[in-house]
Motif scaffolding. Structure first.
Motif, short mmCIF file in Angstrom:
data_model
loop_
_atom_site.label_atom_id
_atom_site.label_comp_id
_atom_site.label_asym_id
_atom_site.label_seq_id
_atom_site.Cartn_x
_atom_site.Cartn_y
_atom_site.Cartn_z
N UNK A 520 0.76 -1.37 -0.15
CA UNK A 520 -0.26 0.16 -0.23
C UNK A 520 0.87 1.46 0.24
N UNK A 521 2.60 1.52 0.71
CA UNK A 521 3.37 2.60 0.69
C UNK A 521 4.07 2.17 -0.72
N UNK A 522 4.71 1.44 -0.44
CA UNK A 522 6.25 0.95 -1.30
C UNK A 522 5.36 1.28 -2.58
N UNK A 523 5.10 0.48 -2.66
CA UNK A 523 4.32 -0.03 -4.67
C UNK A 523 4.10 1.26 -5.19
N UNK A 524 3.43 2.47 -4.23
CA UNK A 524 3.08 4.05 -4.75
C UNK A 524 3.97 4.21 -5.24
N UNK A 525 4.67 4.12 -4.37
CA UNK A 525 6.56 5.48 -4.56
C UNK A 525 6.92 4.95 -5.38
N UNK A 526 7.04 3.40 -5.94
CA UNK A 526 7.87 2.96 -7.16
C UNK A 526 6.72 2.76 -8.26
N UNK A 527 5.56 3.38 -8.14
CA UNK A 527 4.92 3.42 -9.34
C UNK A 527 5.98 4.30 -10.63
N UNK A 528 5.23 3.79 -11.94
CA UNK A 528 5.89 4.25 -13.05
C UNK A 528 7.29 4.09 -13.18
N UNK A 529 7.07 3.40 -12.89
CA UNK A 529 9.02 2.46 -12.95
C UNK A 529 9.96 2.91 -11.86
N UNK A 558 1.62 12.50 -5.45
CA UNK A 558 0.68 11.60 -4.98
C UNK A 558 2.10 11.05 -3.78
N UNK A 559 2.29 12.37 -3.31
CA UNK A 559 2.60 12.22 -1.84
C UNK A 559 1.35 12.39 -0.52
N UNK A 560 0.13 13.48 -0.90
CA UNK A 560 -0.65 12.91 0.28
C UNK A 560 -1.35 11.37 0.26
N UNK A 561 -1.76 11.34 -0.90
CA UNK A 561 -1.93 9.61 -1.04
C UNK A 561 -1.72 8.46 0.05
N UNK A 562 -0.43 8.88 -1.00
CA UNK A 562 1.13 7.71 0.29
C UNK A 562 0.96 7.90 1.31
N UNK A 563 0.73 9.23 2.22
CA UNK A 563 0.63 9.49 3.18
C UNK A 563 -0.39 9.12 4.49
N UNK A 564 -1.25 9.16 4.06
CA UNK A 564 -3.25 8.63 3.83
C UNK A 564 -2.71 7.07 4.33
N UNK A 565 -2.13 6.82 2.25
CA UNK A 565 -1.68 4.95 3.18
C UNK A 565 -1.06 4.28 4.20
N UNK A 566 -0.33 4.95 4.83
CA UNK A 566 0.71 4.97 5.35
C UNK A 566 -0.03 4.89 6.79
N UNK A 567 -0.65 6.44 6.63
CA UNK A 567 -2.01 6.70 8.15
C UNK A 567 -2.29 5.48 8.81
N UNK A 568 -3.02 5.10 7.56
CA UNK A 568 -4.05 3.94 7.76
C UNK A 568 -3.88 2.51 8.00
N UNK A 569 -2.25 2.97 7.70
CA UNK A 569 -1.77 0.96 7.32
C UNK A 569 -1.37 0.66 9.04
N UNK A 570 -0.15 1.94 9.30
CA UNK A 570 0.27 1.73 10.73
C UNK A 570 0.15 2.67 11.82
N UNK A 588 -0.57 12.85 13.23
CA UNK A 588 -0.37 13.41 12.32
C UNK A 588 0.89 13.47 11.42
N UNK A 589 0.75 12.56 10.47
CA UNK A 589 2.42 12.36 9.70
C UNK A 589 2.12 13.07 8.26
N UNK A 590 3.22 13.74 7.32
CA UNK A 590 3.09 13.92 6.19
C UNK A 590 3.79 13.43 5.41
#
Length: 616
Positions: A520-529, A558-570, A588-590
């Motif tokens: 949910x987080x790492x794969x979003x960071x590494x999208x689009x190769x 994608x920064x906000x999307x990545x942050x929401x996924x991190x917060x929701x998962x962890x 709260x994180x960013x």
């Protein structure tokens, strides 16, 4: 001639003499960095060999082809090998007349000292003026000066190494011992600052997968590893190995009677098996001598599977880690204290004496020294059994001879189960060694570049008001925790030596959702190769390589999307064990990218794309 490949924003040219999966030293490091770089899309890796490609082992050829690495054969021409190395370093362009047609653009040239460092700098001047030059330093001149006449290439002096380092963009010293040495030389002799870094070799997964299923604990089946020429055999101490194991044979014969004598197996990639055999035979009388010439990694790993003990009595260790493969395979191993491997063993184990071949209370130390060109010999006469024993100079600090190694070998074999257990613990430590992995990350992030992406705390609420005064240290600790968790996710997803069992508990008793975070987080960071290529130790931020400007812009968005996924998962859910550990009610994180860094990186990617279009 290398194969034709599409133009790439990163083209790395590695200058090496061969391409081999089983040869230690320069070739091993060269192949390691080539395979690491080839895992990233948009990267083209070239590696030279100083012979015909048909001379390569089929396994090595297949390894290059499977990883899209183009091997470039350079014809040495007539004359001696030493003359070729001298000519190549003086004017490498004349050897690239044909190859340049298929390699029109190079972003980085990698040279290895002492064989191709000067050539890398000259090649930039002659053919690729816009490229960066990375040098790997493998040798300490004083360690091999006594072998200078036997080597196929000239060895630079300290001053020459310093001058080469000043001209390079970055210098990586291979092994801690070499790094300490050149750190002092650069600090005291440089006229301009040198970007000097550490690189630690690490074995590939198949070595760590050796199971050693056929070992007999009561058998003295000893292996010593070397490769190549007589010069390699001399500094790796095969004569000392022969004497030491021969003395073990003489000792065990006294109380074992007709039992099978110990076996010494000299394993490696030998140019001349007969020459190696004759070299060792002059120092033995009792033991069984076997010389193995490995032709493929499978042969090496199969051999390690059956050995009881490995000894590495190296006088000096100018190339790589002799013995690293044995330790990585979990074999009890004795090494000389002067070897490059000693510092790693000391760092990774609390009981280095088990592996360094010495006892805490003993005055005798197994230490390697650079011997003089002529080795003094002393004849030890026993009834009808004259045996040549190489004797090192008698000083207060150096006593390495066959008798010392005999005592250490007997000590290990008499308490073999403990030695075997300790070897397995060190094997696991080598596999998980974060310091080694970070030196590889450093190289990749330097070559590929990237942009820093950071997860950090922006607000927190304590469970108890009395803890509010701890806000600053808790914030720092929590940010370090976030960085450590996401680094584990990255390692778990990509590093070939990291499995789920290798993930250490960051917080005792707290199971982290690593797989969910990867998804949910790492794969979003590494999208689009995109690829995470390293971690900035100063800030704890990821260094993310983006192949295109579109991939970079998408990451920014994608920064906000990545942050929401991190917060929701962890960090969400009632009775969150992580928040409980930090005594927090909520946080709260960013996830952020610096604006100026974004613009700078985007401009660089745009320039690379324009350059690629012009080359195409």
């Amino acid at each position: 001639m290398p194969q034709e490949v599409p133009s790439s924003s990163h083209s790395i040219l590695l200058l090496c003499n061969t391409w081999s999966a089983i040869t230690e030293g320069i070739s091993a490091v060269n192949q390691s960095v080539a395979l690491t770089l080839s895992r990233y899309k948009g990267i083209q890796v070239y590696s030279t060999v100083f012979h015909a490609l048909t001379d390569l082992n089929p396994t090595d050829r297949s390894l290059a082809d499977e990883n899209r690495i183009s091997l470039v054969s350079l014809d040495p021409g007539r004359g001696s090998e030493r003359q070729f190395y001298e000519r190549f370093n003086e004017s490498p362009a004349e050897f690239f007349a044909d190859a340049q047609k298929s390699i029109p653009h190079v972003t980085h040239i990698v040279g290895h000292s002492p064989i191709t460092a000067k050539a890398a700098l000259v090649l930039r001047r002659q053919l690729y003026p816009d490229s960066g030059v990375i040098l790997f330093y493998h040798v300490i001149p004083r360690d091999v000066e006594w072998l200078a006449d036997s080597l196929r290439y000239p060895v630079p002096t300290d001053d020459e190494q310093v001058r080469l380092g000043e001209q390079a963009d970055v210098v990586y010293s291979v092994t801690e011992k070499t790094h300490w040495y050149y750190a002092a030389k650069f600090r005291n002799r440089c006229q301009t600052e040198v970007d000097h870094r550490l690189f630690l070799p690490q074995c590939s997964p198949p070595v760590f997968d050796v199971r050693r299923s056929n070992v007999k604990n009561d058998a003295y089946d000893v292996v010593t590893l070397t490769h190549g020429s007589d010069a390699c055999a001399a500094w790796s101490g095969v004569d000392i190995a022969g004497c030491g194991v021969n003395k073990v044979a003489m000792e065990t014969a006294k109380y074992k009677g007709s039992a099978k004598p110990p076996t010494l197996r000299v394993g490696g990639t030998h140019n001349d098996v007969t020459q190696i055999r004759n070299h060792v035979k002059q120092f033995i009388s009792e033991l069984v001598l076997d010389v193995a010439n490995y032709r493929s990694p499978k042969e090496l790993y199969g051999d390690l599977d059956r050995r009881t003990l490995c000894i590495v009595p190296s006088r000096s260790e100018p190339y790589g880690y002799m013995g690293l493969q044995a330790l990585s395979a979990g074999i009890p191993t004795l090494i000389s204290e002067d070897s490059c491997l000693a510092s790693v063993v000391k760092r990774l184990t609390s009981e280095p004496e088990v592996f360094l071949g010495r006892d805490c209370g003993s005055d005798d130390r197994v230490i390697g020294i650079p011997p003089p060109p002529f080795h003094p010999l002393m004849y030890i006469i026993e009834p009808d059994k004259p045996v040549k024993v190489p004797v090192t100079p008698s000083t207060e600090s150096v006593r390495q001879d066959g008798s010392v190694w005999r005592d250490r070998i007997l000590g290990v074999m008499q308490n073999y189960q403990t030695a075997d257990d300790n070897a397995k613990q060190l094997q696991m430590a080598l596999k998980r060694d974060e310091m080694t992995k970070e030196t590889h990350d450093n190289f990749v992030s330097y070559v590929l570049g990237g942009i820093r992406l950071k997860h950090e705390l922006t607000g927190l609420r304590f469970q108890y008001r009395k803890d509010e005064e701890k806000e600053v240290p808790v914030t720092e600790s929590f940010n370090n925790f976030l960085s450590a968790v996401m680094k584990q996710c990255w390692r778990y997803k990509h590093h070939p030596l990291t499995t789920e069992s290798d993930l250490y508990p960051i917080i005792a008793g707290v199971d982290l959702p690593i797989k969910d975070l990867v998804s949910k987080v790492t794969n979003k960071i590494e999208g689009q190769n995109r690829r995470i290529v390293g971690v900035d130790n100063a800030s704890g931020a990821f260094i993310v390589y983006c192949p295109t400007t579109d991939a970079l812009s998408d990451l920014w968005a994608m920064c906000d999307v990545i942050n929401r996924s991190l917060s929701a998962t962890l960090l969400s859910g009632e009775e969150n064990s992580i928040l409980e550990h930090f005594k927090l009610e909520s946080v709260t994180t960013r996830t952020i990218i610096s604006g100026p860094e974004f613009l700078e990186y985007k401009n660089q990617l745009t320039k690379n794309m324009i350059d690629d279009d012009q080359l195409a």
